[in-house]
Design a protein around this motif. Structure first.
Motif, PDB file in Angstrom:
ATOM      1  N   UNK A 158      26.078 -11.923   3.033  1.00  0.00           N
ATOM      2  CA  UNK A 158      26.393 -12.557   4.316  1.00  0.00           C
ATOM      3  C   UNK A 158      25.189 -12.523   5.246  1.00  0.00           C
ATOM      4  N   UNK A 159      24.458 -11.414   5.256  1.00  0.00           N
ATOM      5  CA  UNK A 159      23.231 -11.341   6.055  1.00  0.00           C
ATOM      6  C   UNK A 159      22.226 -12.385   5.555  1.00  0.00           C
ATOM      7  N   UNK A 160      22.110 -12.531   4.237  1.00  0.00           N
ATOM      8  CA  UNK A 160      21.198 -13.518   3.664  1.00  0.00           C
ATOM      9  C   UNK A 160      21.561 -14.917   4.109  1.00  0.00           C
ATOM     10  N   UNK A 161      22.851 -15.224   4.114  1.00  0.00           N
ATOM     11  CA  UNK A 161      23.296 -16.550   4.567  1.00  0.00           C
ATOM     12  C   UNK A 161      22.893 -16.793   6.016  1.00  0.00           C
ATOM     13  N   UNK A 162      23.078 -15.785   6.873  1.00  0.00           N
ATOM     14  CA  UNK A 162      22.705 -15.939   8.276  1.00  0.00           C
ATOM     15  C   UNK A 162      21.206 -16.057   8.496  1.00  0.00           C
ATOM     16  N   UNK A 163      20.417 -15.298   7.714  1.00  0.00           N
ATOM     17  CA  UNK A 163      18.961 -15.338   7.872  1.00  0.00           C
ATOM     18  C   UNK A 163      18.386 -16.710   7.532  1.00  0.00           C
ATOM     19  N   UNK A 164      19.078 -17.462   6.690  1.00  0.00           N
ATOM     20  CA  UNK A 164      18.577 -18.801   6.328  1.00  0.00           C
ATOM     21  C   UNK A 164      18.463 -19.714   7.547  1.00  0.00           C
ATOM     22  N   UNK A 165      19.281 -19.462   8.583  1.00  0.00           N
ATOM     23  CA  UNK A 165      19.217 -20.293   9.787  1.00  0.00           C
ATOM     24  C   UNK A 165      17.905 -20.091  10.543  1.00  0.00           C
ATOM     25  N   UNK A 166      17.196 -19.009  10.256  1.00  0.00           N
ATOM     26  CA  UNK A 166      15.938 -18.735  10.939  1.00  0.00           C
ATOM     27  C   UNK A 166      14.745 -19.401  10.255  1.00  0.00           C
ATOM     28  N   UNK A 167      14.981 -20.009   9.096  1.00  0.00           N
ATOM     29  CA  UNK A 167      13.899 -20.650   8.349  1.00  0.00           C
ATOM     30  C   UNK A 167      13.862 -22.139   8.630  1.00  0.00           C
ATOM     31  N   UNK A 190      21.666 -22.556  -0.047  1.00  0.00           N
ATOM     32  CA  UNK A 190      21.559 -21.109   0.100  1.00  0.00           C
ATOM     33  C   UNK A 190      22.585 -20.575   1.099  1.00  0.00           C
ATOM     34  N   UNK A 191      22.714 -21.243   2.227  1.00  0.00           N
ATOM     35  CA  UNK A 191      23.675 -20.794   3.247  1.00  0.00           C
ATOM     36  C   UNK A 191      25.084 -20.786   2.682  1.00  0.00           C
ATOM     37  N   UNK A 192      25.463 -21.882   2.038  1.00  0.00           N
ATOM     38  CA  UNK A 192      26.815 -21.995   1.490  1.00  0.00           C
ATOM     39  C   UNK A 192      26.997 -21.036   0.308  1.00  0.00           C
ATOM     40  N   UNK A 193      25.996 -20.982  -0.585  1.00  0.00           N
ATOM     41  CA  UNK A 193      26.113 -20.148  -1.773  1.00  0.00           C
ATOM     42  C   UNK A 193      26.255 -18.676  -1.448  1.00  0.00           C
ATOM     43  N   UNK A 194      25.389 -18.171  -0.563  1.00  0.00           N
ATOM     44  CA  UNK A 194      25.474 -16.757  -0.203  1.00  0.00           C
ATOM     45  C   UNK A 194      26.770 -16.462   0.550  1.00  0.00           C
ATOM     46  N   UNK A 195      27.184 -17.372   1.438  1.00  0.00           N
ATOM     47  CA  UNK A 195      28.403 -17.151   2.216  1.00  0.00           C
ATOM     48  C   UNK A 195      29.633 -17.104   1.309  1.00  0.00           C
ATOM     49  N   UNK A 196      29.737 -18.054   0.373  1.00  0.00           N
ATOM     50  CA  UNK A 196      30.894 -18.070  -0.527  1.00  0.00           C
ATOM     51  C   UNK A 196      30.858 -16.891  -1.493  1.00  0.00           C
ATOM     52  N   UNK A 197      29.663 -16.499  -1.922  1.00  0.00           N
ATOM     53  CA  UNK A 197      29.546 -15.309  -2.762  1.00  0.00           C
ATOM     54  C   UNK A 197      30.055 -14.084  -2.020  1.00  0.00           C
ATOM     55  N   UNK A 198      29.682 -13.974  -0.749  1.00  0.00           N
ATOM     56  CA  UNK A 198      30.134 -12.846   0.068  1.00  0.00           C
ATOM     57  C   UNK A 198      31.643 -12.863   0.246  1.00  0.00           C
ATOM     58  N   UNK A 199      32.209 -14.054   0.474  1.00  0.00           N
ATOM     59  CA  UNK A 199      33.654 -14.152   0.677  1.00  0.00           C
ATOM     60  C   UNK A 199      34.425 -13.759  -0.581  1.00  0.00           C
ATOM     61  N   UNK A 200      33.913 -14.127  -1.757  1.00  0.00           N
ATOM     62  CA  UNK A 200      34.597 -13.720  -2.987  1.00  0.00           C
ATOM     63  C   UNK A 200      34.549 -12.202  -3.161  1.00  0.00           C
TER      64      UNK A 200
END
Length: 589
Positions: free
Chosen positions: A508-517, A402-412
């Motif tokens: 990108x926010x979704x990727x960061x929020x995953x660190x809180x889980x 999830x962290x990688x997927x959301x982050x790379x989606x945001x970067x694209x």
């Protein structure tokens, strides 16, 4: 003969026999149909190049229509032709002419949904998604009360009648109303048939069979590209889009009712009759069977759990002991710590997923080049994105993908914003077409990639006592993303890149929020909010090396070492979670 539990009876009837294969075929057709229903707007409502129809004879197009940004104006004409740049113009007074060579006839060209009315095609898609949401609320209780098979048969008959009626829509208003009803009714096919499939499977086969629907949805997208290429009139195209529903209607009469549902309603004799028919159809040698009535009757299931699932309530796959515990949970627990954190974060993840996925899916037609080829490639690249996570999460857990997927989606998406901005600054409308197409395809891949781990986290993090309600709330609120996408796409006409900026920020926010889980790899599912708190205390992503994790079990409380012993206890936990998580696979889609 001694009485048998329902899974024992299904094992005795050949658990992966002709009945289960027939159900799988029907559910596969349902997933193709939902792809046709939700994404076909890309071809229904494509805006062809157009300009004002010539109002006066004897004048050429250049005499009658001004040039704007190097092309003929789409919405204005000279008041008195022949005209020159800077002279008075007016809105088209004699309708429009459309270039139909590429797209053929669409609802846009037939009903002139351009210029002041150009928001109507996007609005129709938002209304369609509203119909899907309404259907989710209605279909679950109906299926629980009247049975899986009657609900599905009634739904598919109405669906086909309304779907064919769409083909003969005389105007936009009738089209939108019928499509809303079509989406609403479709949920009465989707929910009971997926439920029926999983209720007809024994646990050891749910993992295998549950892996199939998501790729089938993608195959539906690929097929749609070829059909749209061959049929470039929206009315004929719509008729072919209804073909899976017609096949489902013909097959559904052969399907059995759910023996599990019959037992849950106290209808033991009918359930035994169903099992005997299944055994006969599967060519099993069973002559008589007596089912145990120990299965709990789920009369007090939380309404939210049955009304908001896309395909099946998780409660059907929870062991009896867990179902008993469901009665002790409170809906309010979703909004109390620590479950509140899970509810908020998972809802945001689902909003981000629906924004990203449908944002890319519905803008494929805007890419340069052949629209049919672009749509085909978009569907093709989604296929591995649906399959790979099923294997990756078994090794890494759900959070890392999830962290990688959301982050790379945001970067694209950020790359698309930069590329479009650069192209506009250069004045090169098509100068970066290839780069934009590649970025759009990559974005679609990563947007689809996060679907499986997002679903899996709902099963793994919500406590058993409120799991159904939690998943229902997440998907109901989270589908705001799919409702908003068509309107965001429309706003791109006024604020360049606004949809991609919003989508990129959300991802990108979704990727960061995953660190809180907390990480759930090699852990057992929390039974209560207290167990969830232990997960947060010991397995938060940045604190994974904590040594102790405590869970409640029927035998009492036990303490397990996370790095070693818990693997022994829950080696099969992820497979079971995937069985449950796959039940949610689908679109509200």
């Amino acid at each position: 003969m001694d009485s048998m539990e329902i899974d024992e009876a299904l094992e005795a009837t050949r658990p992966l026999g002709r009945t289960q294969i027939l159900l799988l075929i029907v559910v596969s057709l349902v997933n193709i149909q939902i792809a046709f229903l939700v994404v076909s707007v890309v071809f229904y409502a494509e805006v062809q190049p157009h300009h004002c129809a010539l109002a006066a004879t004897g004048y050429t197009i250049n005499d009658s229509i001004p040039i704007q940004d190097g092309v003929l104006s789409r919405c204005e004409e000279f008041v008195e032709p022949p005209g020159e740049a800077g002279e008075n113009t007016q809105s088209c007074s004699n309708g429009w002419e459309y270039e139909t060579e590429l797209y053929g006839q669409s609802i846009v060209s037939e009903w002139d949904l351009v210029c002041e009315r150009d928001f109507l095609p996007d609005l129709s898609q938002t209304i369609l998604f509203c119909g899907m949401a309404a259907g989710s609320i209605i279909a679950g209780p109906v299926s629980d009360k009247y049975g899986r098979k009657p609900t599905a048969i009634g739904g598919v008959i109405l669906f086909n009648i309304i779907g064919i009626a769409v083909t003969f829509s005389p105007n936009y208003i009738v089209f939108v109303i019928l499509r809303f009803l079509l989406a609403t009714i479709f949920k009465s096919i989707l929910i009971p048939l997926n439920t029926l499939l999983f209720e007809s499977l024994v646990p050891r086969h749910r993992s295998l069979i549950g892996s199939i629907p998501a790729p089938i949805f993608t195959i539906g997208l690929i097929l749609m590209a070829g059909i749209a290429y061959l049929l470039r009139d929206w009315r004929y195209f719509n008729l072919v889009m209804m073909s899976p529903g017609l096949i489902i209607m013909m097959i559904s009469w052969k399907l059995p009712e759910s023996a599990r549902w019959l037992l849950s309603q106290g209808k033991q004799e009918r359930a035994e009759t169903v099992i005997r028919k299944v055994a006969k159809f599967n060519k099993s040698s069973i002559e008589s069977i007596t089912l145990s009535c120990n299965m709990p009757i789920q009369e007090n299931r939380d309404v939210m759990s049955t009304t908001t699932f896309d395909q099946i309530s998780i409660a059907e796959n929870i062991p009896a002991s867990d179902n008993k515990k469901n009665n002790t949970g409170s809906f309010k627990d979703l909004f109390k710590p620590p479950t509140l954190t899970v509810t908020v974060i998972l809802t945001w993840l689902w909003i981000s997923y629906t924004l990203g996925y449908f944002g890319f899916a519905l803008t494929t037609g805007n890419l340069a080049g052949d629209p049919y080829l672009n749509f085909f490639l978009s569907g093709l690249i989604e296929l591995p994105a649906r399959i790979l996570p099923l294997f990756i999460v078994k090794r890494t857990g759900s959070l890392l993908p999830l962290i990688i997927g959301f982050a790379l989606s945001s970067l694209t998406m950020i790359g698309i914003v930069v590329a479009r901005h650069e192209a506009e600054n250069r004045g090169e409308e098509h100068g970066l077409d290839l780069l934009l197409t590649i970025l759009a395809l990559l974005g679609k891949f990563f947007a689809a990639f996060v679907f499986v781990p997002s679903n899996l986290l709902m099963v793994e993090l919500f406590p058993t006592t409120i799991r159904n309600s939690g998943t229902g709330v997440v998907q109901l609120i989270g589908n705001i993303g799919s409702l908003a996408v068509p309107l965001l796409i429309y706003l791109d006409k006024f604020v360049l890149n606004l949809p991609f900026i919003i989508m990129a920020t959300a991802s990108m926010i979704a990727s960061g929020l995953c660190f809180l889980l907390p990480e759930t790899l090699n852990t057992v599912q929390p039974e209560t909010p207290a167990d969830l708190q232990l997960l947060f205390d010991s397995r938060r992503l940045c604190r994974r090396k904590q040594k102790v994790f405590q869970v409640n079990s029927p035998e009492g409380e036990k303490t397990h070492g996370l790095d070693h012993e818990i693997k022994t206890i829950s080696a099969n936990t992820l497979d079971e979670d995937l069985d449950q998580g796959r039940n949610n696979i689908g679109f509200d889609p």
